[in-house]
Design a protein around this motif. Structure first.
Motif, PDB file in Angstrom:
ATOM      1  N   GLU A  34       0.806  -5.388  42.758  1.00  0.00           N
ATOM      2  CA  GLU A  34       1.328  -6.618  42.178  1.00  0.00           C
ATOM      3  C   GLU A  34       0.338  -7.752  42.398  1.00  0.00           C
ATOM      4  OE1 GLU A  34       5.328  -7.399  43.418  1.00  0.00           O
ATOM      5  OE2 GLU A  34       5.879  -5.289  43.224  1.00  0.00           O
ATOM      6  N   VAL A  35       0.090  -8.502  41.341  1.00  0.00           N
ATOM      7  CA  VAL A  35      -0.822  -9.639  41.411  1.00  0.00           C
ATOM      8  C   VAL A  35      -0.179 -10.843  40.736  1.00  0.00           C
ATOM      9  CG1 VAL A  35      -2.906  -8.223  41.465  1.00  0.00           C
ATOM     10  CG2 VAL A  35      -2.045  -9.024  39.276  1.00  0.00           C
ATOM     11  N   GLU A  36      -0.649 -12.021  41.109  1.00  0.00           N
ATOM     12  CA  GLU A  36      -0.163 -13.265  40.510  1.00  0.00           C
ATOM     13  C   GLU A  36      -1.166 -13.837  39.512  1.00  0.00           C
ATOM     14  OE1 GLU A  36       2.893 -14.400  40.955  1.00  0.00           O
ATOM     15  OE2 GLU A  36       3.272 -12.738  42.314  1.00  0.00           O
ATOM     16  N   GLY A  37      -2.369 -13.237  39.475  1.00  0.00           N
ATOM     17  CA  GLY A  37      -3.375 -13.739  38.557  1.00  0.00           C
ATOM     18  C   GLY A  37      -4.589 -12.841  38.490  1.00  0.00           C
ATOM     19  N   TRP A  38      -5.482 -13.206  37.588  1.00  0.00           N
ATOM     20  CA  TRP A  38      -6.709 -12.458  37.328  1.00  0.00           C
ATOM     21  C   TRP A  38      -7.863 -13.451  37.200  1.00  0.00           C
ATOM     22  CZ3 TRP A  38      -6.670  -7.149  35.281  1.00  0.00           C
ATOM     23  CH2 TRP A  38      -5.391  -6.593  35.206  1.00  0.00           C
ATOM     24  N   ARG A  39      -9.051 -13.022  37.578  1.00  0.00           N
ATOM     25  CA  ARG A  39     -10.260 -13.806  37.362  1.00  0.00           C
ATOM     26  C   ARG A  39     -11.353 -12.858  36.893  1.00  0.00           C
ATOM     27  NH1 ARG A  39     -10.531 -17.306  42.109  1.00  0.00           N
ATOM     28  NH2 ARG A  39      -8.885 -18.473  41.119  1.00  0.00           N
ATOM     29  N   LEU A  40     -12.028 -13.246  35.805  1.00  0.00           N
ATOM     30  CA  LEU A  40     -13.131 -12.455  35.266  1.00  0.00           C
ATOM     31  C   LEU A  40     -14.419 -13.221  35.474  1.00  0.00           C
ATOM     32  CD1 LEU A  40     -11.568 -11.268  31.877  1.00  0.00           C
ATOM     33  CD2 LEU A  40     -11.391 -10.212  34.138  1.00  0.00           C
ATOM     34  N   TYR A  41     -15.426 -12.513  35.990  1.00  0.00           N
ATOM     35  CA  TYR A  41     -16.717 -13.124  36.289  1.00  0.00           C
ATOM     36  C   TYR A  41     -17.821 -12.470  35.469  1.00  0.00           C
ATOM     37  CZ  TYR A  41     -14.695 -15.156  40.549  1.00  0.00           C
ATOM     38  OH  TYR A  41     -13.938 -15.866  41.446  1.00  0.00           O
ATOM     39  N   SER A  42     -18.830 -13.279  35.154  1.00  0.00           N
ATOM     40  CA  SER A  42     -20.040 -12.753  34.512  1.00  0.00           C
ATOM     41  C   SER A  42     -20.844 -11.981  35.555  1.00  0.00           C
ATOM     42  CB  SER A  42     -20.881 -13.898  33.959  1.00  0.00           C
ATOM     43  OG  SER A  42     -21.444 -14.641  35.034  1.00  0.00           O
ATOM     44  N   ALA A  43     -21.909 -11.349  35.109  1.00  0.00           N
ATOM     45  CA  ALA A  43     -22.803 -10.631  36.019  1.00  0.00           C
ATOM     46  C   ALA A  43     -23.402 -11.565  37.063  1.00  0.00           C
ATOM     47  CB  ALA A  43     -23.906  -9.939  35.229  1.00  0.00           C
ATOM     48  N   GLU A  44     -23.537 -12.858  36.709  1.00  0.00           N
ATOM     49  CA  GLU A  44     -24.092 -13.858  37.637  1.00  0.00           C
ATOM     50  C   GLU A  44     -22.993 -14.532  38.458  1.00  0.00           C
ATOM     51  OE1 GLU A  44     -24.702 -14.100  34.195  1.00  0.00           O
ATOM     52  OE2 GLU A  44     -26.511 -12.880  34.372  1.00  0.00           O
ATOM     53  N   TRP A  45     -21.768 -14.045  38.370  1.00  0.00           N
ATOM     54  CA  TRP A  45     -20.600 -14.536  39.102  1.00  0.00           C
ATOM     55  C   TRP A  45     -20.132 -15.914  38.647  1.00  0.00           C
ATOM     56  CZ3 TRP A  45     -17.608 -11.165  41.414  1.00  0.00           C
ATOM     57  CH2 TRP A  45     -18.174  -9.946  41.774  1.00  0.00           C
ATOM     58  N   ASP A  46     -20.398 -16.263  37.384  1.00  0.00           N
ATOM     59  CA  ASP A  46     -19.784 -17.447  36.784  1.00  0.00           C
ATOM     60  C   ASP A  46     -18.396 -17.043  36.301  1.00  0.00           C
ATOM     61  OD1 ASP A  46     -22.103 -19.054  37.068  1.00  0.00           O
ATOM     62  OD2 ASP A  46     -22.945 -18.181  35.236  1.00  0.00           O
ATOM     63  N   THR A  47     -17.410 -17.911  36.499  1.00  0.00           N
ATOM     64  CA  THR A  47     -16.053 -17.599  36.068  1.00  0.00           C
ATOM     65  C   THR A  47     -15.961 -17.701  34.546  1.00  0.00           C
ATOM     66  OG1 THR A  47     -15.184 -18.506  38.130  1.00  0.00           O
ATOM     67  CG2 THR A  47     -13.603 -18.160  36.346  1.00  0.00           C
ATOM     68  N   LEU A  48     -15.542 -16.614  33.902  1.00  0.00           N
ATOM     69  CA  LEU A  48     -15.393 -16.566  32.447  1.00  0.00           C
ATOM     70  C   LEU A  48     -13.951 -16.815  32.025  1.00  0.00           C
ATOM     71  CD1 LEU A  48     -17.482 -13.334  31.765  1.00  0.00           C
ATOM     72  CD2 LEU A  48     -18.216 -15.716  31.460  1.00  0.00           C
ATOM     73  N   TYR A  49     -13.011 -16.326  32.824  1.00  0.00           N
ATOM     74  CA  TYR A  49     -11.596 -16.406  32.489  1.00  0.00           C
ATOM     75  C   TYR A  49     -10.794 -16.389  33.786  1.00  0.00           C
ATOM     76  CZ  TYR A  49      -6.969 -14.960  30.845  1.00  0.00           C
ATOM     77  OH  TYR A  49      -5.627 -14.899  30.604  1.00  0.00           O
ATOM     78  N   SER A  50      -9.735 -17.178  33.826  1.00  0.00           N
ATOM     79  CA  SER A  50      -8.867 -17.190  34.991  1.00  0.00           C
ATOM     80  C   SER A  50      -7.446 -17.500  34.557  1.00  0.00           C
ATOM     81  CB  SER A  50      -9.359 -18.243  36.000  1.00  0.00           C
ATOM     82  OG  SER A  50      -8.575 -18.208  37.171  1.00  0.00           O
ATOM     83  N   VAL A  51      -6.495 -16.769  35.121  1.00  0.00           N
ATOM     84  CA  VAL A  51      -5.077 -17.011  34.867  1.00  0.00           C
ATOM     85  C   VAL A  51      -4.337 -16.837  36.193  1.00  0.00           C
ATOM     86  CG1 VAL A  51      -4.631 -14.615  34.145  1.00  0.00           C
ATOM     87  CG2 VAL A  51      -3.076 -16.439  33.426  1.00  0.00           C
ATOM     88  N   TYR A  52      -3.438 -17.776  36.482  1.00  0.00           N
ATOM     89  CA  TYR A  52      -2.650 -17.730  37.713  1.00  0.00           C
ATOM     90  C   TYR A  52      -1.224 -18.156  37.375  1.00  0.00           C
ATOM     91  CZ  TYR A  52      -1.133 -18.791  42.475  1.00  0.00           C
ATOM     92  OH  TYR A  52      -0.443 -18.836  43.661  1.00  0.00           O
TER      93      TYR A  52
END
Length: 167
Positions: A34-52
């Motif tokens: 169970e999770v409350e959110g997701w975060r997607l990062y680029s190969a360089e660890w820049d945040t591309l998408y986040s939902v909480y």
């Protein structure tokens, strides 16, 4: 005939109770992730998408790729009830899954673990839903994520080159 119907109705609840017995001796006890959110990062660890808690971060660039190109690796991270990153499941029962809105626009290349690449097939927009698959169902999933595929580039101009041995 009425006795048979009564007997069938009397037995039915017992069958359902036996199937849902939490004290069952079955070894088929499965942990749900169970999770409350997701975060997607680029190969360089820049945040591309986040939902909480269902709320997406609006000021992020989002997922983009050019047609005829493969994106760099996209890392998937999960958020707990305190908006802190947690590791994804490491067992064999959980895996990354997805639903693509229009599979003529993008394809997903699974990287293993909790990562993937986007493959731009043709210019346009579509959606992507990521899931934590657990056997025949999803323990968690994202809202629809907008994916933009920009104009096609020649293969030698793509920022990330697809491996020659991939299909």
């Amino acid at each position: 005939m009425k006795k048979l119907q009564f007997l069938a109705l009397a037995i039915l609840p017992l069958v359902f109770a036996a199937c849902s017995d939490s004290n069952s001796t079955s070894t088929e006890q499965h942990e749900h992730f169970e999770v409350e959110g997701w975060r997607l990062y680029s190969a360089e660890w820049d945040t591309l998408y986040s939902v909480y808690h269902g709320k997406e971060t609006a000021n992020l660039e989002g997922l983009k790729v050019n047609a005829n190109c493969m994106s760099a690796h996209i890392h998937v991270k999960f958020l707990d009830e305190n908006n802190k990153e947690i590791a994804g499941p490491s067992d064999d029962e959980h895996s990354l899954g997805w639903d693509v809105g229009d599979s003529k626009i993008i394809d997903i290349h699974f990287e293993g673990g909790w990562g993937f690449h986007l493959k731009g097939l043709k210019e346009g927009e579509t959606t992507l839903i990521l899931k934590v698959k657990h056997h025949d169902h999803a323990d968690a999933k994202t809202p629809e994520i907008k994916v933009v595929v920009d104009k096609a580039l020649d293969a030698d101009k793509c920022p990330f080159q697809e491996d020659e041995d991939e299909d």
